[in-house]
Write a protein that holds these residues in place. Structure first.
Motif, PDB file in Angstrom:
ATOM      1  N   LEU A   1       0.923  -1.159  -0.104  1.00  0.00           N
ATOM      2  CA  LEU A   1      -0.118  -0.031  -0.025  1.00  0.00           C
ATOM      3  C   LEU A   1       0.943   1.200  -0.130  1.00  0.00           C
ATOM      4  N   GLU A   2       1.959   1.150   0.554  1.00  0.00           N
ATOM      5  CA  GLU A   2       2.779   2.163   0.865  1.00  0.00           C
ATOM      6  C   GLU A   2       3.492   2.683  -0.739  1.00  0.00           C
ATOM      7  N   GLU A   3       3.833   1.663  -1.444  1.00  0.00           N
ATOM      8  CA  GLU A   3       4.371   1.798  -2.664  1.00  0.00           C
ATOM      9  C   GLU A   3       3.207   2.322  -3.418  1.00  0.00           C
ATOM     10  N   MET A   4       2.063   1.912  -3.546  1.00  0.00           N
ATOM     11  CA  MET A   4       0.978   2.503  -4.232  1.00  0.00           C
ATOM     12  C   MET A   4       0.908   3.965  -3.976  1.00  0.00           C
ATOM     13  N   LYS A   5       0.665   4.127  -2.752  1.00  0.00           N
ATOM     14  CA  LYS A   5       0.581   5.687  -2.239  1.00  0.00           C
ATOM     15  C   LYS A   5       1.560   6.507  -2.744  1.00  0.00           C
ATOM     16  N   GLU A   6       2.712   6.092  -2.785  1.00  0.00           N
ATOM     17  CA  GLU A   6       4.199   6.806  -3.129  1.00  0.00           C
ATOM     18  C   GLU A   6       3.845   7.019  -4.888  1.00  0.00           C
ATOM     19  N   ASP A   7       3.523   6.043  -5.466  1.00  0.00           N
ATOM     20  CA  ASP A   7       3.352   6.293  -6.766  1.00  0.00           C
ATOM     21  C   ASP A   7       2.202   7.167  -7.108  1.00  0.00           C
ATOM     22  N   PHE A   8       0.926   6.976  -6.632  1.00  0.00           N
ATOM     23  CA  PHE A   8      -0.246   8.043  -6.800  1.00  0.00           C
ATOM     24  C   PHE A   8       0.398   9.451  -6.531  1.00  0.00           C
ATOM     25  N   ALA A   9       1.138   9.708  -5.430  1.00  0.00           N
ATOM     26  CA  ALA A   9       1.482  11.077  -4.995  1.00  0.00           C
ATOM     27  C   ALA A   9       2.685  11.655  -5.804  1.00  0.00           C
ATOM     28  N   SER A  10       3.328  10.834  -6.852  1.00  0.00           N
ATOM     29  CA  SER A  10       4.466  10.990  -7.636  1.00  0.00           C
ATOM     30  C   SER A  10       3.883  12.004  -8.927  1.00  0.00           C
ATOM     31  N   ASP A  11       4.740  12.630  -9.562  1.00  0.00           N
ATOM     32  CA  ASP A  11       4.534  13.478 -10.746  1.00  0.00           C
ATOM     33  C   ASP A  11       3.998  12.465 -11.690  1.00  0.00           C
ATOM     34  N   GLU A  12       4.595  11.163 -11.932  1.00  0.00           N
ATOM     35  CA  GLU A  12       3.809  10.469 -12.716  1.00  0.00           C
ATOM     36  C   GLU A  12       2.468  10.170 -12.558  1.00  0.00           C
ATOM     37  N   GLY A  13       2.409   9.587 -11.482  1.00  0.00           N
ATOM     38  CA  GLY A  13       0.785   9.323 -10.921  1.00  0.00           C
ATOM     39  C   GLY A  13      -0.214  10.437 -11.228  1.00  0.00           C
ATOM     40  N   ARG A  14       0.475  11.611 -10.853  1.00  0.00           N
ATOM     41  CA  ARG A  14      -0.836  12.928 -10.939  1.00  0.00           C
ATOM     42  C   ARG A  14      -0.862  13.232 -12.436  1.00  0.00           C
ATOM     43  N   ILE A  15       0.083  13.014 -13.051  1.00  0.00           N
ATOM     44  CA  ILE A  15      -0.077  12.907 -14.774  1.00  0.00           C
ATOM     45  C   ILE A  15      -0.939  12.061 -15.216  1.00  0.00           C
ATOM     46  N   ALA A  16      -0.839  10.744 -14.847  1.00  0.00           N
ATOM     47  CA  ALA A  16      -1.736   9.697 -15.545  1.00  0.00           C
ATOM     48  C   ALA A  16      -3.155  10.055 -14.992  1.00  0.00           C
ATOM     49  N   GLY A  17      -3.062  10.445 -13.598  1.00  0.00           N
ATOM     50  CA  GLY A  17      -4.494  10.641 -13.196  1.00  0.00           C
ATOM     51  C   GLY A  17      -5.350  11.651 -14.098  1.00  0.00           C
ATOM     52  N   GLU A  18      -4.622  12.874 -14.150  1.00  0.00           N
ATOM     53  CA  GLU A  18      -5.165  13.977 -14.798  1.00  0.00           C
ATOM     54  C   GLU A  18      -5.519  13.554 -16.204  1.00  0.00           C
ATOM     55  N   ASP A  19      -4.505  12.724 -16.873  1.00  0.00           N
ATOM     56  CA  ASP A  19      -4.767  12.446 -18.431  1.00  0.00           C
ATOM     57  C   ASP A  19      -6.102  11.444 -18.373  1.00  0.00           C
ATOM     58  N   ALA A  20      -6.012  10.597 -17.501  1.00  0.00           N
ATOM     59  CA  ALA A  20      -7.339   9.749 -17.274  1.00  0.00           C
ATOM     60  C   ALA A  20      -8.800  10.529 -17.266  1.00  0.00           C
ATOM     61  N   ASP A  21      -8.925  11.502 -16.742  1.00  0.00           N
ATOM     62  CA  ASP A  21      -9.866  12.283 -16.252  1.00  0.00           C
ATOM     63  C   ASP A  21     -10.210  13.087 -17.803  1.00  0.00           C
ATOM     64  N   THR A  22      -9.613  13.187 -18.694  1.00  0.00           N
ATOM     65  CA  THR A  22      -9.692  13.628 -20.167  1.00  0.00           C
ATOM     66  C   THR A  22     -10.608  12.882 -20.907  1.00  0.00           C
ATOM     67  N   PHE A  23     -10.589  11.611 -20.777  1.00  0.00           N
ATOM     68  CA  PHE A  23     -11.480  10.639 -21.517  1.00  0.00           C
ATOM     69  C   PHE A  23     -12.467   9.871 -20.815  1.00  0.00           C
ATOM     70  N   THR A  24     -12.464  10.098 -19.618  1.00  0.00           N
ATOM     71  CA  THR A  24     -13.619   9.508 -18.668  1.00  0.00           C
ATOM     72  C   THR A  24     -14.442  10.498 -18.082  1.00  0.00           C
ATOM     73  N   VAL A  25     -15.794   9.930 -17.469  1.00  0.00           N
ATOM     74  CA  VAL A  25     -16.799  10.721 -16.689  1.00  0.00           C
ATOM     75  C   VAL A  25     -16.956  10.148 -15.560  1.00  0.00           C
ATOM     76  N   VAL A  26     -16.422   8.641 -15.532  1.00  0.00           N
ATOM     77  CA  VAL A  26     -16.579   7.850 -14.208  1.00  0.00           C
ATOM     78  C   VAL A  26     -15.162   7.247 -13.959  1.00  0.00           C
ATOM     79  N   ARG A  27     -14.495   7.490 -13.000  1.00  0.00           N
ATOM     80  CA  ARG A  27     -13.302   6.860 -12.760  1.00  0.00           C
ATOM     81  C   ARG A  27     -13.242   6.462 -11.276  1.00  0.00           C
ATOM     82  N   THR A  28     -13.628   5.145 -10.985  1.00  0.00           N
ATOM     83  CA  THR A  28     -13.920   4.751  -9.508  1.00  0.00           C
ATOM     84  C   THR A  28     -12.811   3.694  -9.100  1.00  0.00           C
ATOM     85  N   HIS A  29     -12.062   4.023  -8.150  1.00  0.00           N
ATOM     86  CA  HIS A  29     -11.259   2.903  -7.682  1.00  0.00           C
ATOM     87  C   HIS A  29     -11.509   2.154  -6.508  1.00  0.00           C
ATOM     88  N   LEU A  30     -11.324   0.805  -6.735  1.00  0.00           N
ATOM     89  CA  LEU A  30     -11.610  -0.139  -5.338  1.00  0.00           C
ATOM     90  C   LEU A  30     -10.285  -0.437  -5.180  1.00  0.00           C
TER      91      LEU A  30
END
Length: 109
Positions: free
Chosen positions: A72-101
């Motif tokens: 979980l720590e590595e996942m959180k680190e990746d999501f908080a990284s520049d790479e994670g932020r960029i990927a998340g912002e990009d996903a928002d450009t082609f989706t209207v729903v993006r739910t994480h479980l």
């Protein structure tokens, strides 16, 4: 000892986007951004087919993604990284729903 963690993402494409357009945008363009995350161990994308669905009419989601890390720590680190932020912002450009479980996986077979 850290336990592996998996994210199952449920995605709905922007209105008017065909499944083929979704595949191109997600698999061909978005995935290269996502796999830049330092600790990501695996990434699978699943795009719904029209045939043989139990749901009549429009599906609630157009696809899912499975991403996993060693902890979980590595996942959180990746999501908080520049790479994670960029990927998340990009996903928002082609989706209207993006739910994480967030999951612990049990492999049966």
């Amino acid at each position: 000892m850290p336990e592996p963690v998996k994210v199952i993402a449920l995605l709905k494409a922007k209105p008017g986007m065909t499944r083929e357009q979704l595949k191109k945008r997600w698999v061909d363009e978005h995935c290269p951004l996502t796999i830049r995350m330092k600790h990501l161990k695996g990434y699978r994308v699943n795009i719904a087919i029209q045939e043989f669905q139990d749901v009549e009419g429009e599906l609630p989601y157009d696809g899912t993604a499975e991403l996993w890390w060693d902890s979980l720590e590595e996942m959180k680190e990746d999501f908080a990284s520049d790479e994670g932020r960029i990927a998340g912002e990009d996903a928002d450009t082609f989706t209207v729903v993006r739910t994480h479980l967030y999951m612990k996986e049990y492999i049966i077979r």
